[in-house]
Design a protein around this motif. Structure first.
Motif, PDB file in Angstrom:
ATOM      1  N   UNK A 106      32.384  24.857  28.723  1.00 18.94           N
ATOM      2  CA  UNK A 106      32.200  25.044  27.202  1.00 18.94           C
ATOM      3  C   UNK A 106      30.979  26.419  26.452  1.00 18.94           C
ATOM      4  N   UNK A 107      29.749  25.942  27.268  1.00 16.42           N
ATOM      5  CA  UNK A 107      28.797  26.758  26.820  1.00 16.42           C
ATOM      6  C   UNK A 107      29.054  28.393  27.574  1.00 16.42           C
ATOM      7  N   UNK A 108      29.058  28.044  28.899  1.00 18.06           N
ATOM      8  CA  UNK A 108      29.123  29.665  29.352  1.00 18.06           C
ATOM      9  C   UNK A 108      30.512  30.198  28.921  1.00 18.06           C
ATOM     10  N   UNK A 109      31.799  29.711  28.831  1.00 18.66           N
ATOM     11  CA  UNK A 109      32.650  30.514  28.575  1.00 18.66           C
ATOM     12  C   UNK A 109      33.321  30.462  26.875  1.00 18.66           C
ATOM     13  N   UNK A 110      32.696  29.593  26.005  1.00 24.64           N
ATOM     14  CA  UNK A 110      32.822  30.617  24.546  1.00 24.64           C
ATOM     15  C   UNK A 110      31.786  29.769  23.565  1.00 24.64           C
ATOM     16  N   UNK A 111      30.638  29.123  23.880  1.00 20.85           N
ATOM     17  CA  UNK A 111      29.556  29.321  22.856  1.00 20.85           C
ATOM     18  C   UNK A 111      28.438  30.492  23.234  1.00 20.85           C
ATOM     19  N   UNK A 112      28.382  30.584  24.648  1.00 19.52           N
ATOM     20  CA  UNK A 112      27.967  31.949  24.805  1.00 19.52           C
ATOM     21  C   UNK A 112      28.229  32.995  23.897  1.00 19.52           C
ATOM     22  N   UNK A 134      38.984  36.609  28.108  1.00 20.77           N
ATOM     23  CA  UNK A 134      38.977  35.078  27.266  1.00 20.77           C
ATOM     24  C   UNK A 134      40.187  35.350  29.344  1.00 20.77           C
ATOM     25  N   UNK A 135      41.660  35.514  29.252  1.00 22.55           N
ATOM     26  CA  UNK A 135      41.549  35.691  30.460  1.00 22.55           C
ATOM     27  C   UNK A 135      43.623  35.131  29.999  1.00 22.55           C
ATOM     28  N   UNK A 136      44.664  34.482  31.065  1.00 20.44           N
ATOM     29  CA  UNK A 136      45.862  34.112  30.825  1.00 20.44           C
ATOM     30  C   UNK A 136      45.674  32.771  30.314  1.00 20.44           C
ATOM     31  N   UNK A 137      44.880  32.386  31.133  1.00 19.22           N
ATOM     32  CA  UNK A 137      44.942  30.436  31.083  1.00 19.22           C
ATOM     33  C   UNK A 137      44.505  30.240  29.121  1.00 19.22           C
ATOM     34  N   UNK A 138      44.122  31.260  28.861  1.00 23.24           N
ATOM     35  CA  UNK A 138      43.859  30.936  27.518  1.00 23.24           C
ATOM     36  C   UNK A 138      44.874  30.539  26.697  1.00 23.24           C
ATOM     37  N   UNK A 139      45.954  31.401  26.840  1.00 22.61           N
ATOM     38  CA  UNK A 139      47.696  31.002  26.166  1.00 22.61           C
ATOM     39  C   UNK A 139      48.446  30.099  26.989  1.00 22.61           C
ATOM     40  N   UNK A 140      48.184  30.355  28.663  1.00 23.23           N
ATOM     41  CA  UNK A 140      48.924  29.457  29.179  1.00 23.23           C
ATOM     42  C   UNK A 140      47.909  28.454  29.874  1.00 23.23           C
ATOM     43  N   UNK A 141      47.664  27.141  29.440  1.00 26.28           N
ATOM     44  CA  UNK A 141      46.591  26.160  30.590  1.00 26.28           C
ATOM     45  C   UNK A 141      47.753  26.392  31.630  1.00 26.28           C
ATOM     46  N   UNK A 146      41.853  22.343  33.515  1.00 28.41           N
ATOM     47  CA  UNK A 146      42.020  22.169  31.939  1.00 28.41           C
ATOM     48  C   UNK A 146      41.221  22.070  31.033  1.00 28.41           C
ATOM     49  N   UNK A 147      40.019  22.089  31.326  1.00 27.51           N
ATOM     50  CA  UNK A 147      38.455  22.509  31.382  1.00 27.51           C
ATOM     51  C   UNK A 147      38.373  23.707  31.438  1.00 27.51           C
ATOM     52  N   UNK A 148      38.674  24.482  32.177  1.00 25.87           N
ATOM     53  CA  UNK A 148      38.380  26.029  32.549  1.00 25.87           C
ATOM     54  C   UNK A 148      39.302  26.602  31.187  1.00 25.87           C
ATOM     55  N   UNK A 149      40.842  25.796  30.936  1.00 23.15           N
ATOM     56  CA  UNK A 149      42.042  26.677  30.479  1.00 23.15           C
ATOM     57  C   UNK A 149      41.152  26.228  28.365  1.00 23.15           C
ATOM     58  N   UNK A 150      40.936  25.350  28.705  1.00 23.49           N
ATOM     59  CA  UNK A 150      40.374  24.808  27.145  1.00 23.49           C
ATOM     60  C   UNK A 150      39.373  25.640  26.859  1.00 23.49           C
ATOM     61  N   UNK A 151      38.677  25.981  27.350  1.00 19.63           N
ATOM     62  CA  UNK A 151      37.451  27.101  27.290  1.00 19.63           C
ATOM     63  C   UNK A 151      37.397  27.995  26.950  1.00 19.63           C
ATOM     64  N   UNK A 152      38.027  28.524  27.886  1.00 17.47           N
ATOM     65  CA  UNK A 152      38.821  29.923  27.455  1.00 17.47           C
ATOM     66  C   UNK A 152      39.707  29.782  26.141  1.00 17.47           C
ATOM     67  N   UNK A 153      40.474  29.249  26.029  1.00 13.67           N
ATOM     68  CA  UNK A 153      41.414  28.540  24.603  1.00 13.67           C
ATOM     69  C   UNK A 153      40.476  28.364  23.221  1.00 13.67           C
ATOM     70  N   UNK A 154      39.439  27.704  23.227  1.00 18.25           N
ATOM     71  CA  UNK A 154      38.343  27.974  22.242  1.00 18.25           C
ATOM     72  C   UNK A 154      38.018  28.978  21.639  1.00 18.25           C
ATOM     73  N   UNK A 155      36.988  30.009  22.662  1.00 19.21           N
ATOM     74  CA  UNK A 155      37.264  31.620  22.657  1.00 19.21           C
ATOM     75  C   UNK A 155      38.513  31.989  21.767  1.00 19.21           C
TER      76      UNK A 155
END
Length: 236
Positions: A106-112, A134-141, A146-155
């Motif tokens: 979450x720190x690297x993929x969203x907050x930074x 972001x990446x396609x996992x942001x819309x299709x986790x 799970x946590x990687x997808x969530x961090x990209x979806x947060x961004x």
């Protein structure tokens, strides 16, 4: 925006995709500053692009991200675009990944990226842009991501909200949402074993799409059915 002469900071310029984006923007006449982690890769990038400004940052330290924006803007008397093309990935069952890894993602993929953009939004003028991968996992986790997808979806969610804030100021917010690319990124997880993945797309194609999207003031770059980049003027 007009790329010829534009002042663009690329964060993650030492990576495969970030490097391809840097090359494409420079080929179109943009003045590009390279941001990456301090070390041999940033030093190598500086040697291969003589005269190109470089600045280091730590994705786990948001203030260093903001400082990178301020330093380049001060040196150039402003910025026209900030592109973020870095991230971190992890694989494994959600119950096994652990809180520390989830916090790191979450720190690297969203907050930074958000720290880069918060600093940029206080500097950019009408006609400018911010852009993030972001990446396609942001819309299709995906399972085991799970946590990687969530961090990209947060961004993605953050960009969507900021896009509506920035439209009135004439600033474009571009989301770059490709499918799996052949960059070696997935082979360097923070934890876990890389699963079997489909053949990766060509990062150079995505880089061309990013430049096209910036020139068109587009809000979304996604992968089409054939894997090629598709530019959409308005994000859905």
């Amino acid at each position: 925006m007009e790329l010829n002469g534009a002042r663009v900071l690329v964060a993650g310029a030492t990576g495969v995709l970030g490097g391809a984006i840097t090359t494409e923007l420079a080929d179109r006449g943009a003045r590009v500053a390279l941001a990456g982690r301090a070390g041999s890769r940033l030093a190598h990038a500086a040697r291969t692009r003589p005269g190109t400004p470089t600045v280091s940052f730590d994705a786990y330290a948001p203030e260093s991200c903001a400082r990178a924006v301020r330093e380049v803007a001060a040196a150039w008397g402003g910025l026209d675009a900030v592109v973020v093309a870095f991230g971190s990935v992890a694989f494994g069952l959600a119950a096994e990944v652990g809180d520390k890894v989830a916090e790191h993602l979450m720190a690297v993929n969203h907050l930074a990226p958000a720290a880069f953009f918060r600093a940029a939004l206080g500097i950019l003028r009408p006609g400018s842009a911010i852009a993030a991968v972001t990446g396609v996992v942001a819309e299709r986790p995906q399972p085991r991501m799970a946590d990687y997808s969530a961090s990209k979806a947060a961004l993605t969610a953050w960009l969507d909200a900021v896009r509506r804030e920035a439209r009135g100021a004439g600033i474009t917010v571009l989301e770059i949402r490709p499918t799996h690319l052949d960059t070696g990124f997935a082979e360097r997880p923070v934890t876990g074993t890389t699963p079997r993945l489909p053949e990766g797309g060509d990062p150079r194609q995505v880089a061309v799409g990013v430049a096209d999207a910036l020139e068109a003031d587009a809000e979304l770059l996604r992968s089409g059915p054939d894997g090629g980049p598709v530019v959409e003027r308005r994000a859905r």
